[in-house]
Design a protein around this motif. Structure first.
Motif, PDB file in Angstrom:
ATOM      1  N   UNK A 140     -34.308  15.332 -29.108  1.00 44.22           N
ATOM      2  CA  UNK A 140     -35.515  15.880 -29.795  1.00 44.22           C
ATOM      3  C   UNK A 140     -36.304  16.741 -28.831  1.00 44.22           C
ATOM      4  N   UNK A 141     -36.546  16.057 -27.564  1.00 42.08           N
ATOM      5  CA  UNK A 141     -37.363  16.366 -26.484  1.00 42.08           C
ATOM      6  C   UNK A 141     -36.514  17.834 -26.071  1.00 42.08           C
ATOM      7  N   UNK A 192     -36.551  20.692 -28.580  1.00 44.66           N
ATOM      8  CA  UNK A 192     -38.194  21.065 -29.055  1.00 44.66           C
ATOM      9  C   UNK A 192     -38.560  21.967 -27.728  1.00 44.66           C
ATOM     10  N   UNK A 193     -38.014  21.523 -26.469  1.00 48.43           N
ATOM     11  CA  UNK A 193     -38.566  22.366 -25.433  1.00 48.43           C
ATOM     12  C   UNK A 193     -37.835  23.550 -25.446  1.00 48.43           C
ATOM     13  N   UNK A 235     -47.807  22.720 -36.272  1.00 47.12           N
ATOM     14  CA  UNK A 235     -46.662  22.014 -35.725  1.00 47.12           C
ATOM     15  C   UNK A 235     -47.398  20.645 -35.013  1.00 47.12           C
ATOM     16  N   UNK A 236     -48.220  20.952 -34.240  1.00 45.09           N
ATOM     17  CA  UNK A 236     -48.972  19.775 -33.577  1.00 45.09           C
ATOM     18  C   UNK A 236     -49.736  18.854 -34.782  1.00 45.09           C
ATOM     19  N   UNK A 267     -48.916  18.424 -37.656  1.00 41.22           N
ATOM     20  CA  UNK A 267     -47.724  17.470 -38.493  1.00 41.22           C
ATOM     21  C   UNK A 267     -47.351  16.482 -37.393  1.00 41.22           C
ATOM     22  N   UNK A 268     -47.061  16.651 -36.424  1.00 40.89           N
ATOM     23  CA  UNK A 268     -46.451  15.702 -35.403  1.00 40.89           C
ATOM     24  C   UNK A 268     -47.496  14.470 -35.403  1.00 40.89           C
ATOM     25  N   UNK A 279     -47.356  12.368 -38.773  1.00 39.63           N
ATOM     26  CA  UNK A 279     -46.003  11.775 -38.519  1.00 39.63           C
ATOM     27  C   UNK A 279     -46.179  10.482 -37.597  1.00 39.63           C
ATOM     28  N   UNK A 280     -46.894  10.535 -36.778  1.00 44.33           N
ATOM     29  CA  UNK A 280     -47.081   9.333 -35.880  1.00 44.33           C
ATOM     30  C   UNK A 280     -47.669   8.280 -36.689  1.00 44.33           C
ATOM     31  N   UNK A 331     -47.201  14.232 -28.585  1.00 44.97           N
ATOM     32  CA  UNK A 331     -45.752  14.086 -28.274  1.00 44.97           C
ATOM     33  C   UNK A 331     -45.644  12.462 -27.615  1.00 44.97           C
ATOM     34  N   UNK A 369     -46.021  10.189 -30.256  1.00 48.64           N
ATOM     35  CA  UNK A 369     -44.669  10.298 -31.199  1.00 48.64           C
ATOM     36  C   UNK A 369     -43.639   9.331 -30.401  1.00 48.64           C
ATOM     37  N   UNK A 374     -38.913  10.866 -34.620  1.00 49.83           N
ATOM     38  CA  UNK A 374     -38.083  12.045 -33.862  1.00 49.83           C
ATOM     39  C   UNK A 374     -38.416  13.385 -34.368  1.00 49.83           C
ATOM     40  N   UNK A 375     -38.797  13.679 -35.435  1.00 45.95           N
ATOM     41  CA  UNK A 375     -39.209  14.898 -36.276  1.00 45.95           C
ATOM     42  C   UNK A 375     -40.490  15.263 -35.554  1.00 45.95           C
ATOM     43  N   UNK A 376     -41.323  14.161 -35.401  1.00 55.25           N
ATOM     44  CA  UNK A 376     -42.902  14.214 -34.622  1.00 55.25           C
ATOM     45  C   UNK A 376     -42.512  14.762 -33.273  1.00 55.25           C
ATOM     46  N   UNK A 377     -41.749  14.228 -32.408  1.00 59.53           N
ATOM     47  CA  UNK A 377     -41.191  14.501 -31.233  1.00 59.53           C
ATOM     48  C   UNK A 377     -40.849  15.791 -30.821  1.00 59.53           C
ATOM     49  N   UNK A 378     -40.103  16.362 -31.996  1.00 55.92           N
ATOM     50  CA  UNK A 378     -39.635  17.743 -32.119  1.00 55.92           C
ATOM     51  C   UNK A 378     -40.765  18.638 -32.129  1.00 55.92           C
ATOM     52  N   UNK A 379     -41.437  18.449 -33.207  1.00 60.16           N
ATOM     53  CA  UNK A 379     -42.658  19.342 -33.462  1.00 60.16           C
ATOM     54  C   UNK A 379     -43.331  19.362 -32.492  1.00 60.16           C
ATOM     55  N   UNK A 380     -43.699  18.155 -32.070  1.00 60.59           N
ATOM     56  CA  UNK A 380     -45.116  18.136 -30.961  1.00 60.59           C
ATOM     57  C   UNK A 380     -44.364  18.768 -29.529  1.00 60.59           C
ATOM     58  N   UNK A 381     -43.166  18.892 -29.327  1.00 66.16           N
ATOM     59  CA  UNK A 381     -42.338  19.429 -28.248  1.00 66.16           C
ATOM     60  C   UNK A 381     -42.476  20.805 -28.190  1.00 66.16           C
TER      61      UNK A 381
END
Lengths: 472, 97
Positions: free
Chosen positions: A63-64, A67-68, A93-94, A96-97, A100-101, B44, B47, B64-71
């Motif tokens: 995911x990292x 995303x990157x 996106x921020x 939503x993240x 989700x956390x 992130x 997350x 994982x989706x949160x990690x993806x979006x935040x990244x």
């Protein structure tokens, strides 16, 4: 990793991020500041991975990295004029993240601690409404959604009802843990709906304020999510981002002469001149050809303008969003160069709300390679209009409207404007002479010393350039 | 960490940020905003914590989706900021020539 070590590292990284922001306040050091902030963020990710011993989780790395890659790819591809919608999208996106956390926390922990649960509930609400609001804002900025404010019957009561529902659910979530999933899902739905409803009501011209506000919200959502998962660095950085968004929102409100409450409640006069924004943004520039024939029916003749420009010593160019829409910034740069070759001094007057986000016009001109030393903020240039030889307006309207000083009761009354009206000769290269987004007639167009070049800014600019190229 | 400390950190960071950001000239507001945008992707970090602590596979997927979006937020934000600032900087160097 022990707690004292971890907290010390957090303090160091936070200091780095703050130093990065401090460096952002000057052009010379800004790049370094951005790099420093990015480096600290990367280090923070490694520190957190180390602290919770997450190196072995493969999915997390995937995911990292995805995303990157996606982020960098998007950043390299986006056009400068699309920056507002890009920022809105990333904001979403921020948000939503963060939501989700919070969702993960609520899902996993029962019974959880009351503080964390309350924070999670708040983060869910703020995060999801930031997400949906940002998506609508991005859609409006990208012309996928009509830019005019969309006002439903009973819009305000609906929003108020949503707010109350969210407040009730936020209180309920920590208290009623057996039903926590139901409450969280409901909260998510209400917050998503609220974000959409509130963003739809904001007009295209108020977008600089809306995205500043959404930026503040996404930071706040992050900070609250940080409280949920007990992550002090996230709390601190979220707080800083929130503060930045609030400052920009204040600045934008002041310079657009709007109160935040008015924008949030949709109480703007924008819809009055419905035809104008549509004409400006939807019509392709090429369709403007016939209008140009009717150009310069005005007062100062074309010949006068050309002569004045040829011999001008001091020229102030006033670019507006119309210039950006016509993609005329490179021609504006050529105009500036041509004038300079003839020995004129050229300055650019930038109104604080020119463009679709704070500072947008500076970026667009900079992309066209106008040196930033030539860009002047309103308060620094306003007294110079009376002293210059010619003021050239390209696609700007409301921000130069002298009616802002006199027309009491109109939306722009009291708004700080560029004092173009004080210039001895004014050349206006606008698409048409209709009122701008604020819907107020511009008396500047009727002045004796004004020459109107209506139609596509590119063609008007080409005319001026030709005139300057002759008899050098 | 005690909840009260988290609230104090939040308040202190907000005040400090307010002071710092007030100094940024409007010329740099768009890069400032996109930079702040990148920083809001700091979520992130949250997350990652969440992914590490996730109990159910469903919640782990959420994390994982949160990690993806935040990244995407972090990388995209810093990326566009760097691009804009390079434009400002590049121009200055050309002038010097």
């Amino acid at each position: 990793m022990s707690d004292p070590l971890y907290y010390s590292l957090c303090a160091v990284l936070l200091f780095g991020v703050m130093a990065g922001i401090a460096l952002l306040s000057r052009v010379k050091t800004a790049s370094l500041g951005n790099g420093l902030s990015a480096l600290c963020m990367a280090a923070a990710i490694i520190v957190v991975l180390r602290r919770y011993d997450l190196f072995s989780l493969g999915g997390l790395w995937i995911c990292l990295i995805i995303g990157l890659a996606l982020g960098l790819w998007g950043a390299a591809k986006v056009k400068m004029i699309q920056m507002p919608q890009a920022v809105a999208l990333l904001n979403g996106f921020g948000g939503a993240a963060s939501a989700l956390v919070a969702a993960v926390y609520v899902w996993d922990r029962s019974p959880g601690n009351g503080f964390a649960y309350t924070a999670a509930a708040l983060a869910l609400a703020v995060g999801w409404l930031t997400f949906s609001g940002s998506m609508v804002a991005a859609g409006k900025l990208h012309n996928r959604i009509r830019q005019q404010p969309l006002i439903w019957p009973g819009h305000s009561p609906i929003l108020l009802l949503c707010l109350s529902l969210m407040a009730i659910l936020i209180c309920l979530l920590p208290l009623w843990q057996p039903g926590r999933i139901t409450a969280a899902v409901l909260l998510t739905l209400v917050a998503l709906f609220f974000g959409i409803a509130f963003a739809l009501r904001i007009g295209g011209a108020d977008m600089p304020i809306a995205i500043s506000l959404l930026n503040a919200l996404s930071g706040t959502a992050g900070a609250i999510a940080g409280m949920t998962v007990n992550e002090p660095l996230l709390v601190a950085i979220g707080g800083v981002v929130g503060a930045s968004g609030i400052i920009l929102t204040q600045i934008m409100c002041r310079n657009m002469n709007r109160r935040l409450a008015e924008i949030l409640t949709g109480a703007t006069a924008i819809s009055k001149s419905g035809g104008m924004p549509a004409a400006k943004s939807d019509t392709p520039p090429s369709a403007a050809r016939e209008t140009i024939a009717a150009a310069s029916s005005g007062q100062a003749g074309e010949a006068d303008v050309f002569a004045a420009l040829q011999s001008a010593r001091q020229v102030i160019i006033v670019p507006g969003y119309g210039m950006a829409l016509a993609q005329a910034q490179h021609l504006v740069k050529q105009l500036s160069d041509a004038l300079e070759r003839r020995g004129a001094e050229v300055k650019f007057a930038i109104h604080p709300v020119a463009g679709r986000m704070p500072g947008h016009m500076n970026v667009l001109l900079c992309e066209a390679e106008v040196p930033y030393e030539q860009l002047y903020e309103m308060q620094d240039i306003n007294e110079q209009f009376a002293l210059c030889d010619v003021a050239v307006v390209i696609g700007a309207n409301d921000v130069i409207n002298p009616a802002a000083n006199t027309a009491e009761g109109t939306p722009i009354y009291g708004m700080p404007v560029l004092k173009v009206a004080e210039a001895p000769l004014i050349v206006v290269c606008n698409y048409d002479r209709n009122p701008g987004y604020a819907g107020v007639e511009n008396p500047l167009y009727d002045m004796k010393k004004t020459a109107l070049f209506l139609g596509d800014a590119k063609e008007s600019l080409n005319k001026l350039l030709q005139a300057l190229a002759e008899n050098v | 960490m005690e909840s009260i400390w988290l609230i104090i950190i939040f308040a202190a960071a907000t005040l400090a940020g307010y002071q710092l950001i007030r100094q940024v000239p409007s010329l740099l507001h768009t890069p400032l905003m996109s930079g702040m945008n990148a920083l809001s992707g700091a979520t992130v970090l949250g997350a990652l914590c969440a992914a590490g602590a996730a109990v159910y596979s469903g919640s782990r997927i959420c994390a994982y989706i949160a990690i993806l979006l935040a990244m995407i937020n972090v990388a995209g934000g810093f990326g566009v900021t760097a691009r804009m600032l390079n434009m400002f900087k590049g121009k200055k160097e050309e002038d010097g020539q």
